[in-house]
Motif scaffolding. Structure first.
Motif, PDB file in Angstrom:
ATOM      1  N   ALA A  34       3.430  -4.488   4.196  1.00 49.69           N
ATOM      2  CA  ALA A  34       2.011  -4.151   4.106  1.00 49.69           C
ATOM      3  C   ALA A  34       1.197  -5.303   3.537  1.00 49.69           C
ATOM      4  CB  ALA A  34       1.827  -2.895   3.252  1.00 49.69           C
ATOM      5  N   GLY A  35       1.774  -6.082   2.620  1.00 49.87           N
ATOM      6  CA  GLY A  35       1.108  -7.246   2.063  1.00 49.87           C
ATOM      7  C   GLY A  35      -0.273  -6.947   1.504  1.00 49.87           C
ATOM      8  N   LYS A  36      -1.228  -7.830   1.778  1.00 52.37           N
ATOM      9  CA  LYS A  36      -2.585  -7.680   1.272  1.00 52.37           C
ATOM     10  C   LYS A  36      -3.250  -6.424   1.837  1.00 52.37           C
ATOM     11  CE  LYS A  36      -6.785 -10.396   0.471  1.00 52.37           C
ATOM     12  NZ  LYS A  36      -7.783  -9.810   1.360  1.00 52.37           N
ATOM     13  N   PHE A  37      -2.923  -6.089   3.074  1.00 53.96           N
ATOM     14  CA  PHE A  37      -3.450  -4.870   3.671  1.00 53.96           C
ATOM     15  C   PHE A  37      -3.042  -3.657   2.840  1.00 53.96           C
ATOM     16  CE2 PHE A  37      -2.967  -1.235   6.589  1.00 53.96           C
ATOM     17  CZ  PHE A  37      -4.216  -1.203   7.197  1.00 53.96           C
ATOM     18  N   GLY A  38      -1.801  -3.637   2.399  1.00 56.82           N
ATOM     19  CA  GLY A  38      -1.314  -2.539   1.567  1.00 56.82           C
ATOM     20  C   GLY A  38      -2.002  -2.503   0.217  1.00 56.82           C
ATOM     21  N   LYS A  39      -2.290  -3.695  -0.329  1.00 55.63           N
ATOM     22  CA  LYS A  39      -2.992  -3.762  -1.609  1.00 55.63           C
ATOM     23  C   LYS A  39      -4.395  -3.200  -1.476  1.00 55.63           C
ATOM     24  CE  LYS A  39      -4.500  -6.957  -5.229  1.00 55.63           C
ATOM     25  NZ  LYS A  39      -4.555  -8.375  -5.684  1.00 55.63           N
ATOM     26  N   VAL A  40      -5.087  -3.595  -0.402  1.00 53.90           N
ATOM     27  CA  VAL A  40      -6.436  -3.067  -0.151  1.00 53.90           C
ATOM     28  C   VAL A  40      -6.380  -1.553   0.014  1.00 53.90           C
ATOM     29  CG1 VAL A  40      -8.337  -3.023   1.529  1.00 53.90           C
ATOM     30  CG2 VAL A  40      -7.324  -5.207   0.838  1.00 53.90           C
ATOM     31  N   ALA A  41      -5.388  -1.077   0.773  1.00 53.71           N
ATOM     32  CA  ALA A  41      -5.241   0.367   0.979  1.00 53.71           C
ATOM     33  C   ALA A  41      -5.038   1.081  -0.357  1.00 53.71           C
ATOM     34  CB  ALA A  41      -4.059   0.642   1.907  1.00 53.71           C
ATOM     35  N   GLY A  42      -4.172   0.527  -1.198  1.00 55.45           N
ATOM     36  CA  GLY A  42      -3.915   1.140  -2.500  1.00 55.45           C
ATOM     37  C   GLY A  42      -5.151   1.219  -3.362  1.00 55.45           C
ATOM     38  N   GLU A  43      -5.967   0.161  -3.343  1.00 54.91           N
ATOM     39  CA  GLU A  43      -7.204   0.152  -4.121  1.00 54.91           C
ATOM     40  C   GLU A  43      -8.188   1.209  -3.618  1.00 54.91           C
ATOM     41  OE1 GLU A  43      -8.420  -3.857  -3.625  1.00 54.91           O
ATOM     42  OE2 GLU A  43      -7.103  -4.640  -5.212  1.00 54.91           O
ATOM     43  N   LEU A  44      -8.056   1.562  -2.348  1.00 51.42           N
ATOM     44  CA  LEU A  44      -8.927   2.585  -1.758  1.00 51.42           C
ATOM     45  C   LEU A  44      -8.351   3.995  -1.904  1.00 51.42           C
ATOM     46  CD1 LEU A  44      -9.795   0.713   1.577  1.00 51.42           C
ATOM     47  CD2 LEU A  44     -11.363   1.112  -0.332  1.00 51.42           C
ATOM     48  N   GLY A  45      -7.149   4.091  -2.477  1.00 52.07           N
ATOM     49  CA  GLY A  45      -6.503   5.391  -2.604  1.00 52.07           C
ATOM     50  C   GLY A  45      -5.860   5.855  -1.309  1.00 52.07           C
ATOM     51  N   ILE A  46      -5.428   4.877  -0.494  1.00 52.74           N
ATOM     52  CA  ILE A  46      -4.815   5.180   0.800  1.00 52.74           C
ATOM     53  C   ILE A  46      -3.373   4.674   0.813  1.00 52.74           C
ATOM     54  CG2 ILE A  46      -4.906   4.740   3.290  1.00 52.74           C
ATOM     55  CD1 ILE A  46      -7.924   4.257   2.965  1.00 52.74           C
ATOM     56  N   GLU A  47      -2.452   5.495   1.263  1.00 49.69           N
ATOM     57  CA  GLU A  47      -1.066   5.077   1.440  1.00 49.69           C
ATOM     58  C   GLU A  47      -0.934   4.385   2.783  1.00 49.69           C
ATOM     59  OE1 GLU A  47       3.421   6.994   2.021  1.00 49.69           O
ATOM     60  OE2 GLU A  47       1.723   8.296   1.489  1.00 49.69           O
ATOM     61  N   ALA A  48      -0.270   3.225   2.817  1.00 45.19           N
ATOM     62  CA  ALA A  48      -0.040   2.495   4.064  1.00 45.19           C
ATOM     63  C   ALA A  48       1.458   2.453   4.348  1.00 45.19           C
ATOM     64  CB  ALA A  48      -0.595   1.082   3.966  1.00 45.19           C
TER      65      ALA A  48
END
Length: 301
Positions: A155-169
């Protein structure tokens, strides 16, 4: 740099510019560079002319070079008025934002009011996918999980952004493509990722979006643009100049131009979807309309 406006503001301005595009004169040119059949790079130029009655007109310009060595496409925007330059900025991040927002804008414009119990798949997890995810969460706050596919399987940076938004990737692969209601393509592939073999597996009433440029074949096979089985949406008449797989489908009479929906008509609700279509596909290649929408917001007009 964080733009001084929200995705909601940008969506409203993009719709306004598309609906009222007759007020502007638009020019888009793409110059390609090759050695024989080998693609080396290209250069995009967008120019928008806005007449302002008795006042001096406004000229908006965005240019972007791309090369196959760095595989980067920096953008620069300039605005001229009254014989002077009134804005001259690096436009790279703004281009990413105005591209990423289009997934949400199409989803909303097709009448989707909620993503509850809907499955979203991202093909590609780069900067535009990240921006798309941010916009999607602003428009659909109930979104709590998305799936992705990329070459690293991380997931990398995309996963980090998702986590900050409260989204599981979560990672997935194309064998499960038939489970998804929304498939957002943001790859840098030189060959189709959604090949023809996956055509029959797409879920009924699914939405597919594709935005890639600077490629000979696109990330979605031309077979997907068959207007006998799909609702096909494109930005405007010049989209096939860059979207070569869409043009190939049109040249092969698979995509009937008379049945393709333009964004202006979508935003005006002057369109009729084929109720028997298996899915809807939106093909974008970037437009002067999106650029002028961002520039007007930056100029606070």
């Amino acid at each position: 740099m964080i733009p001084p406006f929200s995705y909601t503001d940008l969506a409203a301005k993009i719709k306004d510019i598309f609906i009222n595009q007759e007020k502007y004169k638009f020019f888009k040119h793409v110059e390609e560079f090759k050695e024989g059949s080998k693609f080396l790079g290209d250069y995009f130029i967008f120019v928008i002319f806005e007449s302002r009655g008795d006042q001096p007109p406004t000229f908006y310009t965005v240019c972007s070079p791309y090369d196959m060595v760095t595989k980067k496409a920096p953008e620069q925007a300039m605005v001229f008025e009254n014989g002077k330059i009134i804005l001259n900025i690096d436009f790279t991040q703004q281009t990413i934002m105005r591209t990423g927002i289009m997934d949400s804008l199409i989803v909303k414009s097709l009448g989707n009011m909620s993503l509850e119990n809907k499955k979203v798949l991202y093909l590609g997890t780069g900067n535009i996918a990240e921006e798309s995810l941010k916009a999607l969460k602003e428009f659909f706050p109930e979104l709590s999980k998305v799936w992705f596919l990329n070459t690293s399987k991380l997931a990398g940076k995309f996963g980090k952004v998702a986590g900050e938004l409260g989204i599981e990737a979560q990672y997935d692969d194309l064998e499960n493509i038939g489970e998804y209601d929304f498939i957002f393509c943001h790859t840098s592939a030189q060959e189709p990722v959604l090949t023809e073999e996956y055509l029959s597996k797409i879920k009924q009433a699914a939405l597919i979006t594709s935005f890639i440029s600077s490629t000979e074949k696109g990330e979605v096979d031309e077979a997907f643009y068959d207007t006998e089985i799909a609702n096909v949406i494109m930005d405007y008449d010049l989209t096939p100049v860059v979207a070569k797989e869409l043009k190939a489908a049109m040249d092969a009479n698979k995509a009937d131009k008379g049945k393709i929906i333009l964004l202006k008509h979508l935003f005006e609700n002057k369109f009729s979807l084929n109720p028997n279509a298996k899915y809807t596909i939106y093909r974008s290649a970037g437009t002067p309309m999106q650029n002028v929408a961002v520039l007007k917001l930056l100029l606070n007009r």
